[in-house]
Write a protein that holds these residues in place. Structure first.
Motif, PDB file in Angstrom:
ATOM      1  N   ILE A  85     -11.988 -36.942  10.399  1.00  0.00           N
ATOM      2  CA  ILE A  85     -11.471 -35.589  10.572  1.00  0.00           C
ATOM      3  C   ILE A  85     -11.570 -34.822   9.257  1.00  0.00           C
ATOM      4  O   ILE A  85     -11.283 -35.334   8.178  1.00  0.00           O
ATOM      5  N   GLY A  86     -12.015 -33.593   9.362  1.00  0.00           N
ATOM      6  CA  GLY A  86     -12.179 -32.755   8.185  1.00  0.00           C
ATOM      7  C   GLY A  86     -13.487 -32.945   7.456  1.00  0.00           C
ATOM      8  O   GLY A  86     -13.734 -32.282   6.443  1.00  0.00           O
ATOM      9  N   SER A  87     -14.362 -33.840   7.971  1.00  0.00           N
ATOM     10  CA  SER A  87     -15.662 -34.071   7.339  1.00  0.00           C
ATOM     11  C   SER A  87     -16.783 -33.650   8.277  1.00  0.00           C
ATOM     12  O   SER A  87     -16.576 -33.450   9.469  1.00  0.00           O
ATOM     13  N   GLY A 175      -4.483 -29.847  13.232  1.00  0.00           N
ATOM     14  CA  GLY A 175      -4.853 -31.179  12.773  1.00  0.00           C
ATOM     15  C   GLY A 175      -5.235 -31.244  11.302  1.00  0.00           C
ATOM     16  O   GLY A 175      -4.641 -32.017  10.534  1.00  0.00           O
ATOM     17  N   GLU A 176      -6.231 -30.464  10.902  1.00  0.00           N
ATOM     18  CA  GLU A 176      -6.706 -30.546   9.525  1.00  0.00           C
ATOM     19  C   GLU A 176      -5.634 -30.097   8.536  1.00  0.00           C
ATOM     20  O   GLU A 176      -5.506 -30.672   7.446  1.00  0.00           O
ATOM     21  N   ARG A 177      -4.839 -29.091   8.905  1.00  0.00           N
ATOM     22  CA  ARG A 177      -3.771 -28.629   8.016  1.00  0.00           C
ATOM     23  C   ARG A 177      -2.715 -29.720   7.840  1.00  0.00           C
ATOM     24  O   ARG A 177      -2.232 -29.964   6.718  1.00  0.00           O
ATOM     25  N   LEU A 179      -3.193 -32.898   8.135  1.00  0.00           N
ATOM     26  CA  LEU A 179      -3.798 -33.955   7.328  1.00  0.00           C
ATOM     27  C   LEU A 179      -3.761 -33.605   5.844  1.00  0.00           C
ATOM     28  O   LEU A 179      -3.441 -34.452   5.002  1.00  0.00           O
ATOM     29  N   MET A 180      -4.068 -32.350   5.515  1.00  0.00           N
ATOM     30  CA  MET A 180      -4.060 -31.925   4.113  1.00  0.00           C
ATOM     31  C   MET A 180      -2.668 -32.040   3.511  1.00  0.00           C
ATOM     32  O   MET A 180      -2.509 -32.495   2.367  1.00  0.00           O
ATOM     33  N   ARG A 183      -1.887 -35.739   3.019  1.00  0.00           N
ATOM     34  CA  ARG A 183      -2.683 -36.289   1.916  1.00  0.00           C
ATOM     35  C   ARG A 183      -2.139 -35.820   0.564  1.00  0.00           C
ATOM     36  O   ARG A 183      -2.152 -36.564  -0.424  1.00  0.00           O
ATOM     37  N   ARG A 189      -5.658 -41.727   4.519  1.00  0.00           N
ATOM     38  CA  ARG A 189      -6.095 -41.099   5.765  1.00  0.00           C
ATOM     39  C   ARG A 189      -5.475 -41.780   6.984  1.00  0.00           C
ATOM     40  O   ARG A 189      -4.989 -41.116   7.898  1.00  0.00           O
ATOM     41  N   TRP A 193      -2.830 -40.141   9.542  1.00  0.00           N
ATOM     42  CA  TRP A 193      -3.173 -40.000  10.962  1.00  0.00           C
ATOM     43  C   TRP A 193      -2.075 -40.582  11.852  1.00  0.00           C
ATOM     44  O   TRP A 193      -1.608 -39.942  12.792  1.00  0.00           O
TER      45      TRP A 193
END
Length: 566
Positions: A85-87, A175-177, A179-180, A183, A189, A193
């Motif tokens: 995710i995010g890549s 999702g990506e927010r 995760l950031m 992190r 990761r 998740w």
């Protein structure tokens, strides 16, 4: 008027065969089937089914293969998404899921047999130089008593579906927010998740997961091809009882089908209870701060997406031996490639292939066309009148055909159709088979198009209304052109779902409508591998053709930019 009755029509088309089929299976299970002279209720069918010598092992195999395949598919999907995710690799993974989803179950199973069997292509590629084998080893890989080959086949088929559903659900959460943020707090990761994203994602995955579990517990076509065989899974044994010339075994088969339904219900309830238990037990885990992982944990984390890539690659690789075997004239072990090539099997099976291809295409077109009309009308009603069709109860009804074992209601549906005389004529048989295919295409139609309707910008409709356009004018000139890519994609998925239907076609047509699915499964029991490869390859080709058409058609279609209405 059509908008008002479309949702009701969908529910009737779904509930009537399932409710009637369950009743038609339950009554014979208790000894009542007047057509066979059984006109008194009795527990003898249950007694005969439960005392069948292989019942315990068959039921255990069904539970083992179904639950393990579901858990493995779910976990592999989560590990892969956590790492990607995010890549840019996430888009590549998403692109790879569509072709694997499109491969029919029977074709996938046959290709997997040709790939991993002791005489399969993998063993040929390493023999004799690396393996030392001049003859196929005596290894029980296909049809093994533990059902490992069946679990592998189910994982390869269900993993891309769960990835697709996870990706769709990710678009509905930040999702990506999330995760950031996780992190930035020091979580890895995988930790981010499972602690932050999965709790938000899982409510959207509950019904798809249950559908995967229900399918894996009651699968027939893949179990017939990949085994185990002595005894088989319970669903396969039920089919054997129903297909036996001894008609008295129909009562025993009905009892077995009812037992499978009860087991399915119990497993789903246990799954829901396990969810609650895990949620309660994980509260402490979710509140823990980030921990510094060991070097070994870091390496394993980086490799956690590798099994998913391998599974998807294996699914696509299974098509290669189908193509090679269909063109082989002589291919002896341990040769990596055929010594001679030929189109003889294609020419020899041209008539049977054309008949099966034509029937498959007609059924897929009718079922998919009807499903798209009903789904679009239902979603259009939701959009116009603001009546949500996405509540939990409605969602459950949409998924109902995917949650009920086919063996549990199709046999009863067949009994009711015979009693009503519907399946006596050719038209009635075709109508029943189309109806049964529609039953499975409809849920996927809603899954595919619901998100597209939710993302549609309502300001476009408001702008058209301000220009004096009516509801149907707006639909034809604004909505339909913009939704056409999603509709074509839903059509491709519908074709793929219809092409893979084996049990509904065999039972409701009485074996009189030959399709690529029935021919592939029927020829897998023995005979010429080259002929089997021809039919399996053709079955796999049809969904791929539909996917290709879905990708090209929206770009080629000409839409009048000024609107259909002048």
């Amino acid at each position: 008027m059509l908008l008002r009755i479309a949702p009701l029509g969908v529910l009737i088309l779904m509930l009537l065969p399932i409710a009637g089929g369950l009743l038609g299976t339950l009554l014979p299970a208790f000894g009542y089937l007047p057509a066979l002279g059984a006109d008194t209720f009795s527990l003898e069918p249950w007694s005969r089914a439960m005392t069948w010598p292989g019942m315990g092992k068959a039921l255990g195999l069904s539970l083992w293969t179904g639950v393990m395949a579901t858990l493995a598919s779910f976990l592999l999907a989560q590990f892969a998404l956590a790492m990607l995710i995010g890549s840019r690799w996430l888009a590549r993974l998403s692109a790879l899921t569509a072709p694997v989803i499109a491969i029919p179950h029977a074709a996938m199973a046959v290709g997997l047999v040709f790939l991993i069997a002791p005489s399969g292509w993998i063993m040929r590629l390493v023999s004799p130089e690396l393996s030392g084998f001049q003859r196929p080893p005596d290894w029980l890989i296909i049809g093994d008593p533990w059902g490992m080959s069946l679990i592998l086949g189910l994982v390869i088929k269900e993993l891309p579906y769960l990835l697709f559903m996870c990706l769709a659900a990710l678009s509905q959460i930040p999702g990506e927010r999330s995760l950031m943020v996780a992190r930035s707090l020091g979580h890895s990761r995988l930790s981010a998740w499972f602690r932050v994203l999965l709790p938000q994602l899982y409510p959207h995955l509950r019904l798809p997961l249950m559908a995967v579990l229900a399918f894996s517990l009651s699968v027939v076509d893949m179990a017939l091809i990949l085994g185990p065989n002595t005894p088989p899974t319970l669903a396969v044994q039920i089919l054997r009882w129903f297909s036996d010339p001894d008609l008295s075994l129909r009562l025993q088969a009905s009892a077995g089908a009812s037992l499978l339904s009860l087991v399915m219900l119990a497993v789903l309830l246990i799954w829901l209870a396990a969810e609650r238990f895990i949620m309660l037990g994980a509260r402490g885990f979710l509140s823990w701060g980030p921990a510094r992982p060991s070097r070994l944990a870091e390496i394993l984390e980086r490799l956690s997406a590798a099994p998913t890539w391998c599974a998807l690659a294996l699914g696509l690789a299974a098509l290669v031996p189908l193509l090679v075997w269909s063109l082989a004239r002589r291919w002896r072990f341990p040769d990596a490639w055929p010594a001679r090539w030929s189109l003889a099997r294609w020419h020899g099976q041209a008539e049977a292939l054309g008949n099966a291809w034509g029937n498959t295409l007609i059924l897929a077109s009718l079922a998919t066309g009807l499903a798209l009309v009903l789904v679009v009308l239902s979603l259009e009603k939701e959009a116009r009148y603001g009546r949500r069709l996405s509540g939990q109860g409605t969602q459950l009804l949409k998924y109902l055909p995917l949650l009920v074992p086919q063996t549990s209601f199709l046999f009863g549906f067949q009994v009711l159709a015979l009693a009503a005389g519907i399946s006596d004529g050719q038209t009635g048989r075709w109508a029943l088979v189309v109806w049964s295919h529609l039953l499975y295409v409809l849920p996927y139609g809603f899954i595919s198009l619901s998100l597209a309707y939710q993302r549609f910008d309502p300001r476009l409709v408001q702008t058209a209304q301000s220009l004096g356009r009516g509801p149907w004018q707006i639909f034809w000139s604004v909505k339909l052109p913009l939704l056409s890519p999603a509709i074509w994609a839903a059509a491709a998925i519908g074709v793929a779902v219809s092409v893979t239907q084996y049990l509904p076609t065999v039972l409701l047509s009485g074996g009189r409508i030959e399709t690529l699915a029935t021919e592939t499964v029927g020829r897998s029991a023995g005979g010429d591998r080259r002929v089997l490869a021809v039919f399996a390859l053709c079955q796999a080709a049809l969904p791929f053709a539909a996917l290709l058409l879905a990708g090209v058609a929206p770009r080629l279609m000409f839409w009048n930019r000024k609107g259909v209405w002048s």
